[in-house]
Design an enzyme around this catalytic site. Structure first.
Site, PDB file in Angstrom:
ATOM      1  N   ARG A   1       0.849  -1.211   0.000  1.00  0.00           N
ATOM      2  CA  ARG A   1       0.000   0.000   0.000  1.00  0.00           C
ATOM      3  C   ARG A   1       0.878   1.253   0.000  1.00  0.00           C
ATOM      4  NH1 ARG A   1      -4.030   0.014   4.827  1.00  0.00           N
ATOM      5  NH2 ARG A   1      -5.164  -1.520   3.606  1.00  0.00           N
TER       6      ARG A   1
ATOM      7  N   ARG B   1      -2.026   6.626   9.754  1.00  0.00           N
ATOM      8  CA  ARG B   1      -2.070   6.163   8.361  1.00  0.00           C
ATOM      9  C   ARG B   1      -2.098   7.332   7.393  1.00  0.00           C
ATOM     10  NH1 ARG B   1      -4.341   0.984   8.120  1.00  0.00           N
ATOM     11  NH2 ARG B   1      -3.509  -0.201   9.855  1.00  0.00           N
TER      12      ARG B   1
ATOM     13  N   LYS C   1      -4.069   1.330  14.815  1.00  0.00           N
ATOM     14  CA  LYS C   1      -4.040   2.283  13.703  1.00  0.00           C
ATOM     15  C   LYS C   1      -4.742   3.583  14.091  1.00  0.00           C
ATOM     16  CE  LYS C   1      -6.528  -0.710  11.120  1.00  0.00           C
ATOM     17  NZ  LYS C   1      -7.437  -1.290  10.118  1.00  0.00           N
TER      18      LYS C   1
ATOM     19  N   LYS D   1      -6.389   7.194  12.175  1.00  0.00           N
ATOM     20  CA  LYS D   1      -6.730   7.731  10.859  1.00  0.00           C
ATOM     21  C   LYS D   1      -7.117   9.210  10.924  1.00  0.00           C
ATOM     22  CE  LYS D   1      -7.931   3.257   9.035  1.00  0.00           C
ATOM     23  NZ  LYS D   1      -8.946   2.378   8.436  1.00  0.00           N
TER      24      LYS D   1
ATOM     25  N   CYS E   1     -15.367  -2.868  -0.696  1.00  0.00           N
ATOM     26  CA  CYS E   1     -13.990  -3.146  -0.282  1.00  0.00           C
ATOM     27  C   CYS E   1     -13.426  -4.281  -1.126  1.00  0.00           C
ATOM     28  CB  CYS E   1     -13.951  -3.525   1.194  1.00  0.00           C
ATOM     29  SG  CYS E   1     -14.570  -5.192   1.475  1.00  0.00           S
TER      30      CYS E   1
ATOM     31  N   CYS F   1      -8.165 -10.635   0.706  1.00  0.00           N
ATOM     32  CA  CYS F   1      -8.266 -10.214   2.104  1.00  0.00           C
ATOM     33  C   CYS F   1      -8.432 -11.423   3.026  1.00  0.00           C
ATOM     34  CB  CYS F   1      -9.439  -9.262   2.296  1.00  0.00           C
ATOM     35  SG  CYS F   1      -9.570  -8.771   4.022  1.00  0.00           S
TER      36      CYS F   1
ATOM     37  N   CYS G   1     -16.774  -8.099   5.323  1.00  0.00           N
ATOM     38  CA  CYS G   1     -16.814  -8.522   6.735  1.00  0.00           C
ATOM     39  C   CYS G   1     -17.174  -7.304   7.573  1.00  0.00           C
ATOM     40  CB  CYS G   1     -15.474  -9.143   7.150  1.00  0.00           C
ATOM     41  SG  CYS G   1     -14.210  -7.937   7.597  1.00  0.00           S
TER      42      CYS G   1
ATOM     43  N   CYS H   1     -14.348  -1.684   5.735  1.00  0.00           N
ATOM     44  CA  CYS H   1     -13.369  -0.902   4.969  1.00  0.00           C
ATOM     45  C   CYS H   1     -14.004  -0.014   3.911  1.00  0.00           C
ATOM     46  CB  CYS H   1     -12.340  -1.826   4.331  1.00  0.00           C
ATOM     47  SG  CYS H   1     -11.403  -2.757   5.540  1.00  0.00           S
TER      48      CYS H   1
HETATM   49 FE1  SRM Z   1      -9.371  -1.845   5.994  1.00  0.00          FE
HETATM   50  C1  SRM Z   1      -8.091  -4.473   7.688  1.00  0.00           C
HETATM   51  C2  SRM Z   1      -8.436  -3.179   3.099  1.00  0.00           C
HETATM   52  C3  SRM Z   1      -9.983   1.115   4.501  1.00  0.00           C
HETATM   53  C4  SRM Z   1     -11.209  -0.868   8.718  1.00  0.00           C
HETATM   54  N1  SRM Z   1      -8.366  -3.514   5.504  1.00  0.00           N
HETATM   55  C5  SRM Z   1      -7.871  -4.451   6.349  1.00  0.00           C
HETATM   56  C6  SRM Z   1      -6.990  -5.461   5.599  1.00  0.00           C
HETATM   57  C7  SRM Z   1      -5.593  -4.942   5.623  1.00  0.00           C
HETATM   58  C8  SRM Z   1      -7.083  -6.915   6.081  1.00  0.00           C
HETATM   59  C9  SRM Z   1      -6.063  -7.359   7.090  1.00  0.00           C
HETATM   60  O1  SRM Z   1      -5.991  -6.783   8.198  1.00  0.00           O
HETATM   61  O2  SRM Z   1      -5.314  -8.279   6.786  1.00  0.00           O
HETATM   62  C10 SRM Z   1      -7.622  -5.335   4.190  1.00  0.00           C
HETATM   63  C11 SRM Z   1      -6.725  -5.712   3.015  1.00  0.00           C
HETATM   64  C12 SRM Z   1      -7.551  -6.276   1.888  1.00  0.00           C
HETATM   65  C13 SRM Z   1      -6.818  -6.430   0.633  1.00  0.00           C
HETATM   66  O3  SRM Z   1      -6.732  -7.563   0.123  1.00  0.00           O
HETATM   67  O4  SRM Z   1      -6.339  -5.446   0.092  1.00  0.00           O
HETATM   68  C14 SRM Z   1      -8.150  -3.918   4.240  1.00  0.00           C
HETATM   69  N2  SRM Z   1      -9.114  -1.134   4.167  1.00  0.00           N
HETATM   70  C15 SRM Z   1      -8.813  -1.878   3.072  1.00  0.00           C
HETATM   71  C16 SRM Z   1      -8.990  -1.092   1.799  1.00  0.00           C
HETATM   72  C17 SRM Z   1      -8.001  -1.450   0.706  1.00  0.00           C
HETATM   73  C18 SRM Z   1     -10.434  -1.277   1.328  1.00  0.00           C
HETATM   74  C19 SRM Z   1     -10.713  -0.807  -0.077  1.00  0.00           C
HETATM   75  O5  SRM Z   1     -11.291  -1.605  -0.794  1.00  0.00           O
HETATM   76  O6  SRM Z   1     -10.398   0.316  -0.430  1.00  0.00           O
HETATM   77  C20 SRM Z   1      -8.864   0.332   2.360  1.00  0.00           C
HETATM   78  C21 SRM Z   1      -7.439   0.812   2.390  1.00  0.00           C
HETATM   79  C22 SRM Z   1      -7.348   2.187   2.923  1.00  0.00           C
HETATM   80  C23 SRM Z   1      -5.992   2.814   2.820  1.00  0.00           C
HETATM   81  O7  SRM Z   1      -5.635   3.200   1.712  1.00  0.00           O
HETATM   82  O8  SRM Z   1      -5.324   2.951   3.845  1.00  0.00           O
HETATM   83  C24 SRM Z   1      -9.348   0.129   3.788  1.00  0.00           C
HETATM   84  N3  SRM Z   1     -10.328  -0.143   6.540  1.00  0.00           N
HETATM   85  C25 SRM Z   1     -10.562   0.932   5.727  1.00  0.00           C
HETATM   86  C26 SRM Z   1     -11.539   1.793   6.315  1.00  0.00           C
HETATM   87  C27 SRM Z   1     -12.099   3.055   5.710  1.00  0.00           C
HETATM   88  C28 SRM Z   1     -11.298   4.259   6.127  1.00  0.00           C
HETATM   89  O9  SRM Z   1     -10.292   4.155   6.814  1.00  0.00           O
HETATM   90  O10 SRM Z   1     -11.695   5.363   5.765  1.00  0.00           O
HETATM   91  C29 SRM Z   1     -11.902   1.219   7.523  1.00  0.00           C
HETATM   92  C30 SRM Z   1     -12.999   1.729   8.492  1.00  0.00           C
HETATM   93  C31 SRM Z   1     -12.568   2.880   9.296  1.00  0.00           C
HETATM   94  C32 SRM Z   1     -11.922   2.428  10.565  1.00  0.00           C
HETATM   95  O11 SRM Z   1     -10.727   2.191  10.545  1.00  0.00           O
HETATM   96  O12 SRM Z   1     -12.638   2.279  11.557  1.00  0.00           O
HETATM   97  C33 SRM Z   1     -11.131   0.002   7.650  1.00  0.00           C
HETATM   98  N4  SRM Z   1      -9.568  -2.514   7.902  1.00  0.00           N
HETATM   99  C34 SRM Z   1     -10.427  -2.011   8.833  1.00  0.00           C
HETATM  100  C35 SRM Z   1     -10.394  -2.855   9.992  1.00  0.00           C
HETATM  101  C36 SRM Z   1     -11.190  -2.644  11.302  1.00  0.00           C
HETATM  102  C37 SRM Z   1     -10.403  -1.857  12.267  1.00  0.00           C
HETATM  103  C38 SRM Z   1     -11.078  -1.767  13.617  1.00  0.00           C
HETATM  104  O13 SRM Z   1     -11.236  -0.687  14.139  1.00  0.00           O
HETATM  105  O14 SRM Z   1     -11.440  -2.797  14.174  1.00  0.00           O
HETATM  106  C39 SRM Z   1      -9.502  -3.918   9.698  1.00  0.00           C
HETATM  107  C40 SRM Z   1      -9.129  -5.091  10.616  1.00  0.00           C
HETATM  108  C41 SRM Z   1      -8.012  -4.758  11.543  1.00  0.00           C
HETATM  109  O15 SRM Z   1      -7.396  -3.694  11.490  1.00  0.00           O
HETATM  110  O16 SRM Z   1      -7.741  -5.612  12.378  1.00  0.00           O
HETATM  111  C42 SRM Z   1      -9.004  -3.670   8.367  1.00  0.00           C
HETATM  112 FE1  SF4 Z   2     -11.280  -7.305   4.150  1.00  0.00          FE
HETATM  113 FE2  SF4 Z   2     -13.319  -6.949   5.759  1.00  0.00          FE
HETATM  114 FE3  SF4 Z   2     -11.845  -4.882   5.020  1.00  0.00          FE
HETATM  115 FE4  SF4 Z   2     -13.410  -5.984   3.286  1.00  0.00          FE
HETATM  116  S1  SF4 Z   2     -14.090  -4.985   5.151  1.00  0.00           S
HETATM  117  S2  SF4 Z   2     -11.250  -5.456   2.935  1.00  0.00           S
HETATM  118  S3  SF4 Z   2     -13.356  -8.103   3.848  1.00  0.00           S
HETATM  119  S4  SF4 Z   2     -11.154  -6.543   6.266  1.00  0.00           S
END
Ligand code: SRM
Ligand code: SF4
Length: 572
Positions: free
Chosen positions: A89, A158, A223, A225, A443, A449, A488, A492
């Site tokens: 990323r 981030r 993390k 944000k 997402c 993922c 899930c 995201c």
């Molecule tokens: Fe996310 C984890 C993809 C934005 C909340 N997110 C992940 C992981 C890295 C899975 C992992 O932990 O192994 C995913 C990788 C999937 C893949 O194959 O690429 C993933 N997140 C993404 C992306 C690529 C989704 C997308 O389709 O665009 C976004 C990348 C953003 C970036 O450029 O940095 C992405 N993730 C978000 C957002 C939206 C935002 O930040 O505006 C959220 C919700 C906001 C928040 O953080 O509360 C988000 N991602 C999560 C979470 C839940 C965190 C929590 O508070 O519990 C996880 C799981 C974790 O961190 O354990 C997670």
């Molecule tokens: Fe993966 Fe869940 Fe984030 Fe979708 S919402 S990219 S399934 S961690």
């Protein structure tokens, strides 16, 4: 007064001695400032993956180990190790990149990233499918065009987001620059990244000598944000951020920012102790105190965040556990003065504005719809080739939007016809996508993922194809309704602020959420759990039909659902 405070020494902090903290805290503490044994793991030729601790630490370097879930079972049956590859990323504050940088992203994706580029919901680029022995080449390639992946993931601040303003105002230029400055300010200082990926010599002679003045050895509990929003657009979904800055303009230009804190989407399945939360406004800071404000807020999370239970370690839980008044008080103490009251502002949407728009300086911007953020060459729509061709001719820059779309920005009037012809030649003319498709986000989910419980990116286009006829039947085809799918509950795609959202529970099964605010101002309610497509479409058909018949002039779908008690009455 400077709001910077050094981190506590965890080895001596008796309130939370290291051995009573969660396992991730110990990994960070003993990582030699994020070096771990990554160098060694990269050299290991027996496995395509890295060891557990290095996988955790590599997130701070913007890299995630993954395996191809489409073939996971088959590999297991054949007693083979999972088909490991890595997601990389890029850190791209405000989503801005130059044509030269895009050309490099394009060539790296073709060489190492499976011929595709993924635009993310935080305005950056991800490569998937990068093999272990291609990681250094990929990261050095990014370095050639002054890009990196530092702190794109990990327990740190981030990528900093910023509204992708199609009006391209002077205000936007100033705020986007501040987003970059803040991004530079909050990234870790440790040199591990430079040593491992660029092969630089280690300068510090001991762990103690290494400079990590803000984060210390255990970084943040989780993390963190940050986003800047420029009203009236709330494309960054400012209320879902740990820390949001809402730009406030006066007669002389940018005056400062309203601060909102404690937002977040992530939930764990079936765990009521985890939940989505909207950020609370806590006050106004003048623009010259921006970095101090970030230091103060992040410092409170660093010092008071939950380092024992990782599922409760996000800042939103610190705010709820300690109380908003306590957290505001700590922030003010670190700033050395009380925060001024928040100033008035208006937000009106969280989607993107498509099509050509003229900016204040006479130049043009066009936002292109990129379905599910996936840039690839598909039959009849060669998006990857089209953007490469544009990048070769374009003299302005690109801006990635928080809805996973792409803006070609800063086009001189005389260059517009040429770019339009290029796009049309690749099948990317003004697309006739309906209002729903233009406001839909999914997402990544399967197959990369590791946390996905159901499809999202691959499901979105087909699902939209089934909802669009429903909208048409009810005369709502032109009505912008926000829809988000996540594979899930982690959210995201920021589903919990959408008017319609699906979050994955199992293959083909989703929780259905309804009634989020059109500009991200209200959380959706869980309407039905663990249901399949047929039931979802039946529910949407009924709800949208009633909306079409009973809405008041200008009323949004989400607002209608609340006014009429539709969500409150039937929520599970
Ligand atoms: Fe996310 C984890 C993809 C934005 C909340 N997110 C992940 C992981 C890295 C899975 C992992 O932990 O192994 C995913 C990788 C999937 C893949 O194959 O690429 C993933 N997140 C993404 C992306 C690529 C989704 C997308 O389709 O665009 C976004 C990348 C953003 C970036 O450029 O940095 C992405 N993730 C978000 C957002 C939206 C935002 O930040 O505006 C959220 C919700 C906001 C928040 O953080 O509360 C988000 N991602 C999560 C979470 C839940 C965190 C929590 O508070 O519990 C996880 C799981 C974790 O961190 O354990 C997670
Ligand atoms: Fe993966 Fe869940 Fe984030 Fe979708 S919402 S990219 S399934 S961690």
């Amino acid at each position: 007064m400077n709001a910077f405070t050094p981190p506590p020494d965890r080895s001596k902090d008796l309130s939370q001695p290291l051995d009573r903290l969660g396992p991730d805290e110990r990994i960070k503490y003993h990582s030699d400032h994020l070096r771990g044994t990554i160098e060694h793991s990269l050299l290991d030729r027996i496995s395509g993956g890295v060891v557990f601790e290095d996988n955790k630490l590599m997130k701070f370097h913007g890299i995630y180990q993954q395996d191809d879930r489409d073939i996971r079972d088959e590999r297991r049956r054949q007693k083979l190790e999972p088909a490991y590859s890595f997601m990389v990323r890029v850190r791209l504050p405000g989503g801005v990149c130059t044509p030269d940088q895009w050309l490099k992203l394009d060539s790296l994706a073709r060489a190492h990233g499976g011929d595709t580029i993924r635009l993310t919901t935080r305005q950056t680029v991800q490569f998937h499918w990068v093999l272990k022995d291609e990681l250094k080449t990929t990261i050095q390639g990014l370095h050639d065009v002054l890009l990196d992946t530092i702190a794109a993931c990990g327990d740190d601040a981030r990528g900093v987001m910023c509204t992708a303003d199609p009006r391209d105002s002077r205000l936007h230029a100033e705020v986007a620059e501040l987003a970059k400055t803040l991004s530079r300010h909050v990234i870790p200082r440790a040199r591990a990244y430079h040593e491992i990926w660029y092969g630089k010599e280690r300068v510090a002679t001991s762990e103690e000598e290494e400079e990590e003045p803000f984060y210390g050895r255990t970084y943040l509990p989780r993390k963190f944000k940050i986003a800047f929003v420029i009203p009236p657009s709330n494309d960054v979904d400012v209320y879902t951020q740990d820390l949001g800055f809402i730009a406030i303009e006066g007669p002389g230009g940018l005056e400062g920012f309203n601060l909102v804190i404690g937002g977040g989407m992530g939930r764990s399945d079936q765990d009521r102790e985890t939940y989505a939360r909207l950020a609370d406004p806590i006050g106004f800071v003048p623009k010259d105190r921006l970095l101090d404000a970030a230091d103060a807020v992040m410092g409170v999370q660093r010092d008071f965040g939950n380092r024992v239970e990782r599922s409760r370690a996000r800042f939103k839980y610190t705010v709820d556990d300690k109380g908003l008044d306590f957290v505001r008080g700590e922030i003010e103490r670190r700033l050395g003065s009380p925060l001024a009251p928040p100033r008035p502002f208006v937000l009106d949407s969280n989607g993107d504005a498509f099509g050509w728009r003229q900016a204040e300086d006479g130049r043009w911007n066009v936002t292109l719809l990129v379905e599910s953020g996936r840039i690839a060459n598909r039959p009849g729509r060669a998006t990857m080739d089209a953007i490469r061709a544009v990048a070769k001719a374009h003299k302005g820059h690109f801006r990635l939007t928080p809805n996973q779309n792409l803006m070609i920005a800063g086009v001189a009037p005389e260059d517009r016809p040429g770019l339009e012809a290029l796009l049309a030649g690749h099948g990317i003319a003004e697309d006739g996508a309906g209002a729903l498709r233009r406001n839909a986000v999914a997402c990544v989910a399967l197959p990369t993922c590791p946390l996905a419980m159901a499809e999202a990116e691959r499901y979105l286009p087909g699902f939209l194809g089934k909802v669009e006829p429903i909208l048409e039947r009810h005369g709502l085809a032109g009505e912008p309704v926000t829809m988000r799918i996540s594979g899930c509950p982690n959210g995201c795609s920021r589903p919990y602020v959408a008017e319609i959202a699906l979050t994955g529970r199992a293959p083909g099964k989703y929780n259905l959420w309804l009634g989020g605010g059109f500009h991200g101002e209200r959380l959706a309610r869980l309407y039905r759990e663990n249901i399949g497509e047929e039931t979802i479409l039946e529910i949407l058909d009924e709800a949208l039909g009633r909306y079409a018949a009973e809405r008041t002039p200008g009323e949004r779908f989400g607002d209608y659902l609340w006014r009429t008690g539709y969500v409150a009455a039937e929520t599970v």
